[in-house]
Design a protein around this motif. Structure first.
Motif, PDB file in Angstrom:
ATOM      1  N   ARG A  55      50.956  85.543 -19.445  1.00 51.52           N
ATOM      2  CA  ARG A  55      51.395  86.708 -20.215  1.00 51.52           C
ATOM      3  C   ARG A  55      50.820  88.003 -19.636  1.00 51.52           C
ATOM      4  O   ARG A  55      51.509  89.031 -19.593  1.00 51.52           O
ATOM      5  CB  ARG A  55      50.975  86.554 -21.675  1.00 51.52           C
ATOM      6  N   SER A  56      49.572  87.957 -19.179  1.00 55.07           N
ATOM      7  CA  SER A  56      48.966  89.140 -18.563  1.00 55.07           C
ATOM      8  C   SER A  56      49.721  89.528 -17.293  1.00 55.07           C
ATOM      9  O   SER A  56      49.977  90.716 -17.043  1.00 55.07           O
ATOM     10  CB  SER A  56      47.497  88.870 -18.231  1.00 55.07           C
ATOM     11  N   LEU A  57      50.067  88.527 -16.485  1.00 52.14           N
ATOM     12  CA  LEU A  57      50.830  88.798 -15.271  1.00 52.14           C
ATOM     13  C   LEU A  57      52.212  89.351 -15.607  1.00 52.14           C
ATOM     14  O   LEU A  57      52.732  90.231 -14.907  1.00 52.14           O
ATOM     15  CB  LEU A  57      50.963  87.525 -14.430  1.00 52.14           C
ATOM     16  N   ALA A  58      52.806  88.839 -16.681  1.00 51.97           N
ATOM     17  CA  ALA A  58      54.113  89.342 -17.103  1.00 51.97           C
ATOM     18  C   ALA A  58      54.013  90.805 -17.521  1.00 51.97           C
ATOM     19  O   ALA A  58      54.921  91.612 -17.243  1.00 51.97           O
ATOM     20  CB  ALA A  58      54.654  88.496 -18.258  1.00 51.97           C
ATOM     21  N   VAL A  59      52.914  91.183 -18.171  1.00 51.83           N
ATOM     22  CA  VAL A  59      52.708  92.587 -18.552  1.00 51.83           C
ATOM     23  C   VAL A  59      52.605  93.461 -17.301  1.00 51.83           C
ATOM     24  O   VAL A  59      53.238  94.529 -17.203  1.00 51.83           O
ATOM     25  CB  VAL A  59      51.438  92.724 -19.422  1.00 51.83           C
ATOM     26  N   LEU A  60      51.804  93.016 -16.314  1.00 54.49           N
ATOM     27  CA  LEU A  60      51.662  93.789 -15.078  1.00 54.49           C
ATOM     28  C   LEU A  60      53.006  93.944 -14.370  1.00 54.49           C
ATOM     29  O   LEU A  60      53.352  95.029 -13.883  1.00 54.49           O
ATOM     30  CB  LEU A  60      50.660  93.105 -14.142  1.00 54.49           C
ATOM     31  N   ARG A  61      53.749  92.862 -14.319  1.00 53.49           N
ATOM     32  CA  ARG A  61      55.053  92.911 -13.644  1.00 53.49           C
ATOM     33  C   ARG A  61      55.996  93.867 -14.372  1.00 53.49           C
ATOM     34  O   ARG A  61      56.736  94.628 -13.742  1.00 53.49           O
ATOM     35  CB  ARG A  61      55.653  91.511 -13.581  1.00 53.49           C
ATOM     36  N   ALA A  62      55.975  93.836 -15.703  1.00 56.79           N
ATOM     37  CA  ALA A  62      56.862  94.704 -16.481  1.00 56.79           C
ATOM     38  C   ALA A  62      56.501  96.168 -16.285  1.00 56.79           C
ATOM     39  O   ALA A  62      57.382  97.027 -16.181  1.00 56.79           O
ATOM     40  CB  ALA A  62      56.788  94.329 -17.965  1.00 56.79           C
ATOM     41  N   VAL A  63      55.195  96.489 -16.227  1.00 57.07           N
ATOM     42  CA  VAL A  63      54.775  97.872 -15.996  1.00 57.07           C
ATOM     43  C   VAL A  63      55.229  98.330 -14.612  1.00 57.07           C
ATOM     44  O   VAL A  63      55.729  99.444 -14.432  1.00 57.07           O
ATOM     45  CB  VAL A  63      53.244  98.003 -16.130  1.00 57.07           C
ATOM     46  N   ALA A  64      55.073  97.439 -13.600  1.00 53.97           N
ATOM     47  CA  ALA A  64      55.490  97.785 -12.232  1.00 53.97           C
ATOM     48  C   ALA A  64      56.988  97.998 -12.149  1.00 53.97           C
ATOM     49  O   ALA A  64      57.466  98.933 -11.499  1.00 53.97           O
ATOM     50  CB  ALA A  64      55.051  96.688 -11.261  1.00 53.97           C
TER      51      ALA A  64
END
Length: 530
Positions: free
Chosen positions: A21-30
């Motif tokens: 989920r943390s990686l998904a947040v980073l990807r979404a921000v990028a």
């Protein structure tokens, strides 16, 4: 013990889910490309806002994200970029590209970028701006692989045997650069590939600016600067130094009256043909791609083609055969229309037709090669109107000039890659090539023969690409004459209607900006008085 193991497994599973989920947040921000809120992320990821708040708080604390203003708006943080830069630093291309990007930005007045592949997208890993920093084009910005100029050149040189031929990629590979369509986009680019030590594309250098300032003509004009920067970056990073420029030396051949009859700067002009009464001159620009016509008044008309055009061959009925990457079609000079293209099976991605001719019985022979591949991979193919290959001559490098003798039993052929003038026996009744002899072996090195024309006396003339000259040979291969030209890359030639003078096309592609200053007529069509 069993209960403890199950409890441990549950904690591990929960931890893995939190990481995902943390990686998904980073990807979404990028992917957002601009500052986003927790509410935006919750909607994008289909998560509850309290869950996103907890994830964001941890990521901000560890500096993977930065939080500013109220309501809270998020963007990628410094630690994320530090980690990314530590990965990029393993590749020397960032350091090699930095001075080239600075020079490009200053020369062009636009943003210069180095982009590398990131899955099905490209990420900017180094940038130089002409004036104010453009955040949308800065380090960390991303763009899709498909449809972008940088993506086209990376895909064009990423060899894939099962890859279907794509006209845009074929054109990018032939030019060594690409421009994007810019349809509906704020930005437009011209890009050239950067190669690693294995000769594979590891990224691209691009010049990018506002669409309203970068029409096609302007992007093509910037291409020599981008090519030079990409070549120097490849070399400095230990990669393959592609598109080597011609030597500075000029020909020591004799002077003759050589005057431009068209100053249109072709990327690669070729296949000059006289047609009709009164005769008009047709030729092609292989990489524009287009067919051009010069009338008696000196006016030039251009007819855009749908794909790289490698040859233009006259037919007995007055129409022209146009050969593309892997197809042929008829061009009607009366209507200036191109007929339906017929695909030629067996011409793989990366290969393209290059020069051709018909024998005395009207059989069509087309040279086929991948100019970027060394060795004897080229072929000469006899092709019917239905696109079927009726006969084949293999063992060639780059067929680039085909002339039949008056009796039809002998064929003279220039192999540019092998730097040879060959003479083949030819069975006209069966349409088959026999044994050959090498009449002339041109010196090894950068200059190479390109194109072939036969004079009424039976002498053979060829243009010397990167050699600034034309060379005349007799039918035994002995050099009779050499004529100096004002351009380094003559490409195709044909005798004028008077049988004395030569029409010579030339190229401007992949010449450096400094060389174009020394040879400003590069790409013109010339009349050479012999």
């Amino acid at each position: 013990m069993i209960e403890l193991a199950e409890e441990t497994d549950e904690k591990l599973t929960g931890g893995a889910n939190a990481v995902r989920r943390s990686l998904a947040v980073l990807r979404a921000v990028a992917e957002a490309g601009s500052e986003v809120t927790v509410a935006d992320l919750a909607a994008r990821l289909d998560l509850k806002k309290p869950t996103v708040h907890r994830l964001v708080a941890a990521l901000v604390e560890e500096e993977f994200l930065q939080s500013e203003s109220s309501p809270q708006r998020l963007r990628l943080g410094p630690l994320f970029l530090e980690l990314a830069h530590s990965v990029w630093s393993r590749f020397d291309i960032r350091g090699a590209a930095a001075p080239e990007l600075a020079r490009l930005a200053q020369q062009t007045g636009f943003t210069a970028r180095l982009l590398t592949s990131a899955g099905d997208r490209l990420i900017c890993v180094e940038a130089a701006h002409a004036a104010e920093r453009v955040r949308e084009l800065d380090v960390g910005s991303m763009e899709p692989m498909r449809g972008s100029a940088a993506g086209l050149v990376v895909a064009a040189f990423s060899y894939n045997e099962v890859h279907d031929p794509n006209p845009e990629e074929t054109l990018a590979k032939a030019r060594y650069y690409a421009i994007d369509s810019g349809a509906g986009n704020r930005w437009r680019s011209v890009a050239a590939p950067v190669f690693d030590e294995r000769g594979e594309p590891c990224g691209a250098i691009a010049v990018t600016g506002p669409s309203h300032l970068l029409a096609d003509e302007r992007l093509h004009a910037l291409a020599p600067h981008v090519l030079e920067a990409a070549r120097k970056t490849s070399r400095a990073a230990g990669g393959y130094p592609f598109a080597i420029s011609p030597d500075e030396r000029r020909s020591d051949g004799r002077s003759a009256t050589v005057r431009p009859i068209s100053r249109h700067a072709n990327l690669i002009g070729d296949s000059p043909i006289w047609l009709g009464k009164p005769a008009v001159l047709y030729w092609i620009d292989i990489l524009a791609p287009e067919i051009l016509r010069l009338d008696a008044k000196g006016s030039v008309r251009k007819f855009a083609m749908p794909d790289v055009i490698g040859a233009l061959i006259p037919r007995a009925d007055g129409k022209l055969i146009a050969a593309f990457s892997n197809s042929i079609a008829t061009f009607d000079p009366e209507t200036n229309e191109l007929g339906n293209r017929v695909t030629v099976e067996g011409v793989n991605f990366g290969y393209r037709f290059n020069d051709g001719a018909t024998d005395r019985r009207g059989r069509l022979w087309l040279g086929c090669a991948d100019p970027s591949r060394p060795g004897a991979h080229g072929r000469l193919l006899q092709i019917g109107q239905d696109g079927q290959i009726a006969a084949e001559l293999s063992g060639l490098g780059l067929p680039n000039g085909i002339v039949w003798s008056d009796c039809g039993s002998r064929v003279y052929l220039i192999d540019s890659a092998m730097r040879q003038l060959r003479a083949y026996d030819y069975d006209e009744a069966r349409g088959q090539f026999g044994d050959f002899v090498v009449l002339h072996q041109f010196p090894a090195g950068n200059p190479r023969p390109a194109g072939l024309a036969m004079s009424p006396e039976g002498h053979l003339w060829t243009a010397i690409w990167d050699g600034w000259e034309l060379v005349e040979l007799d039918n035994s291969g002995a050099v009779l004459d050499r004529i100096a030209l004002p351009v380094p890359r003559p490409s195709g030639l044909r005798f004028a209607q008077n049988g004395r003078d030569l029409i010579v096309t030339s190229a401007s592609v992949r010449l450096s900006p400094a060389q174009l200053l020394k040879a400003p007529l590069s790409g013109s069509v010339f009349l050479c008085e012999l």
